[in-house]
Design an enzyme around this catalytic site. Structure first.
Site, PDB file in Angstrom:
ATOM      1  N   ASP A  52       0.848  -1.199   0.000  1.00 41.84           N
ATOM      2  CA  ASP A  52       0.000   0.000   0.000  1.00 41.84           C
ATOM      3  C   ASP A  52       0.882   1.247   0.000  1.00 41.84           C
ATOM      4  O   ASP A  52       0.384   2.369  -0.117  1.00 41.84           O
ATOM      5  CB  ASP A  52      -0.978  -0.014   1.183  1.00 41.84           C
ATOM      6  N   SER A  53       2.209   1.055   0.088  1.00 41.84           N
ATOM      7  CA  SER A  53       3.140   2.171  -0.108  1.00 41.84           C
ATOM      8  C   SER A  53       3.037   2.713  -1.530  1.00 41.84           C
ATOM      9  O   SER A  53       3.609   3.763  -1.841  1.00 41.84           O
ATOM     10  CB  SER A  53       4.575   1.739   0.198  1.00 41.84           C
ATOM     11  N   ASP A 111      -0.993  -6.320  -0.524  1.00 37.63           N
ATOM     12  CA  ASP A 111      -1.123  -5.638   0.771  1.00 37.63           C
ATOM     13  C   ASP A 111      -2.572  -5.210   0.968  1.00 37.63           C
ATOM     14  O   ASP A 111      -3.165  -4.578   0.079  1.00 37.63           O
ATOM     15  CB  ASP A 111      -0.223  -4.393   0.743  1.00 37.63           C
ATOM     16  N   LYS A 148      -0.982  -9.494   2.855  1.00 33.75           N
ATOM     17  CA  LYS A 148      -0.327  -9.015   4.080  1.00 33.75           C
ATOM     18  C   LYS A 148      -1.284  -8.066   4.779  1.00 33.75           C
ATOM     19  O   LYS A 148      -1.980  -7.293   4.110  1.00 33.75           O
ATOM     20  CB  LYS A 148       0.984  -8.296   3.755  1.00 33.75           C
ATOM     21  N   GLU A 165      -1.544  -5.416   8.417  1.00 32.88           N
ATOM     22  CA  GLU A 165      -0.818  -4.778   9.512  1.00 32.88           C
ATOM     23  C   GLU A 165      -1.520  -5.001  10.842  1.00 32.88           C
ATOM     24  O   GLU A 165      -2.750  -4.953  10.918  1.00 32.88           O
ATOM     25  CB  GLU A 165      -0.719  -3.260   9.263  1.00 32.88           C
ATOM     26  N   GLU A 207       8.933  -3.802  10.949  1.00 31.71           N
ATOM     27  CA  GLU A 207       9.329  -2.495  10.409  1.00 31.71           C
ATOM     28  C   GLU A 207       9.771  -1.557  11.535  1.00 31.71           C
ATOM     29  O   GLU A 207       9.034  -1.342  12.508  1.00 31.71           O
ATOM     30  CB  GLU A 207       8.152  -1.868   9.634  1.00 31.71           C
TER      31      GLU A 207
HETATM   32  O1  KIV Z   1       3.571  -1.208   1.754  1.00 32.08           O
HETATM   33  C1  KIV Z   1       4.769  -1.435   1.952  1.00 32.08           C
HETATM   34  O2  KIV Z   1       5.649  -1.046   1.191  1.00 32.08           O
HETATM   35  C2  KIV Z   1       5.124  -2.204   3.138  1.00 32.08           C
HETATM   36  C3  KIV Z   1       6.574  -2.436   3.377  1.00 32.08           C
HETATM   37  C4  KIV Z   1       7.144  -1.260   4.049  1.00 32.08           C
HETATM   38  C5  KIV Z   1       6.813  -3.671   4.149  1.00 32.08           C
HETATM   39  O3  KIV Z   1       4.278  -2.583   3.886  1.00 32.08           O
END
Ligand code: KIV
Length: 298
Positions: A51-52, A90, A119, A121, A188
């Site tokens: 999600d970055s 994500d 993934k 969080e 992280e």
């Molecule tokens: O979204 C992302 O890039 C992440 C990484 C920082 C692990 O969650």
């Protein structure tokens, strides 16, 4: 049946075997088709459609605004490259917090878009979300320490687990995620000693980003490691290329060539035979091609 080469993806058992073998796991983020292809060719193990993308490609100030439609579109673009690395989609903020049912539904959407795994969080109530998704047959990676989706609650984008109490909580959360069925865990921005302890205690691999060298693998954001992002970066970022500089140089050279007339040159131009050109011009009003003579030499 779809056309094209069959995908030979890394399997979860192969990934799990890397930890006891001491083989470091390489993970990068990727948000599009060419990046996925290049990462695959470079021998990367895991691709995170993070999600970055929010900050790195979509122009948001954080990861929070990213929605499921965007996450699914980016995941599909990555998946179309049929990369060898496992594709991890994500789960965006708001796509899994409300209920186990919603979490499973949105995880299924990412898998249908092409993700091999997802993934999410956090821990606490998110342990139940993770377990529900695993029970639905979808592999899940956890993410602890600095969790950018809830950075406001954590006091900002800063390192976590820096007190004994916070570090103990982190270790507890990590064990809970493993027990709930996570296949791997991102750590992280946590002290290296704490990440090392978590890594030794867990049997699943840890993937660090700002969590020191003892983690079973490392992840960096595509735009950080390749130098597409410039300027101030978190201390864990190492730049392995100057892609922004290379892009700028290429664009400036193109602009200069266009303005000077150096581009397009003869080799960039399609030809027509003199005979066809004559026939073409015969039927035209002389004024229809203002500069018809220019073409005769070709
Ligand atoms: O979204 C992302 O890039 C992440 C990484 C920082 C692990 O969650």
């Amino acid at each position: 049946m779809t056309d094209g080469p069959v995908r030979q993806a890394l399997t979860l058992p192969e990934l799990a075997a890397m930890k006891p073998a001491g083989t470091k796991i390489v993970m990068v983020t990727a948000y599009d088709h060419p990046s996925a292809r290049l990462a695959s060719e470079a021998g990367v193990d895991l691709l995170l459609v993070g999600d970055s993308a929010g900050n790195n490609v979509l122009g948001y100030d954080s990861t929070v605004p990213v929605g499921m439609d965007e996450a699914a579109m980016l995941t599909a673009a990555v998946a179309r490259a049929k990369p060898r690395p496992l594709i991890i989609g994500d789960m965006p903020f708001g796509s899994f917090q409300a209920s186990d049912t919603e979490a499973v539904g949105n995880a299924v959407r990412l898998v249908k878009a092409g993700a091999d795994a997802v993934k999410l969080e956090g821990a606490g109530p998110m342990v139940s979300r993770l377990r529900a998704i695993v029970d639905a047959g979808i592999p899940v990676m956890g993410h602890l320490g600095l969790t950018p989706q809830t950075a406001t609650k954590l006091g900002g984008m800063k390192a976590q687990g820096r007190t004994a109490t916070a570090a103990r909580q982190l270790l507890h959360d990590a064990k809970q995620l493993e027990a709930a069925g996570a296949f791997a865990l991102v750590l992280e921005a946590v002290p290296a000693q704490i990440a090392s302890r978590v890594t030794r205690v867990l049997t699943i691999p840890t993937i660090g980003i700002g969590a020191g060298p003892a983690c079973d693998g490392q992840v960096l954001v595509w735009h950080d490691l390749l130098g597409i992002n410039e300027g101030v970066a978190p201390r864990f970022v190492k730049r392995y290329a100057d892609v922004a500089g290379e892009i700028r140089r290429g664009l400036q050279a193109f602009a200069a060539d266009v303005r000077s007339g150096a581009y397009p040159a003869d080799e960039h131009v399609y030809k027509i035979s003199a005979e066809e050109l004559r026939a073409f011009e015969t039927d035209l009003e002389p004024t229809a091609i203002p500069d018809a003579d220019v073409w005769r030499d070709w």
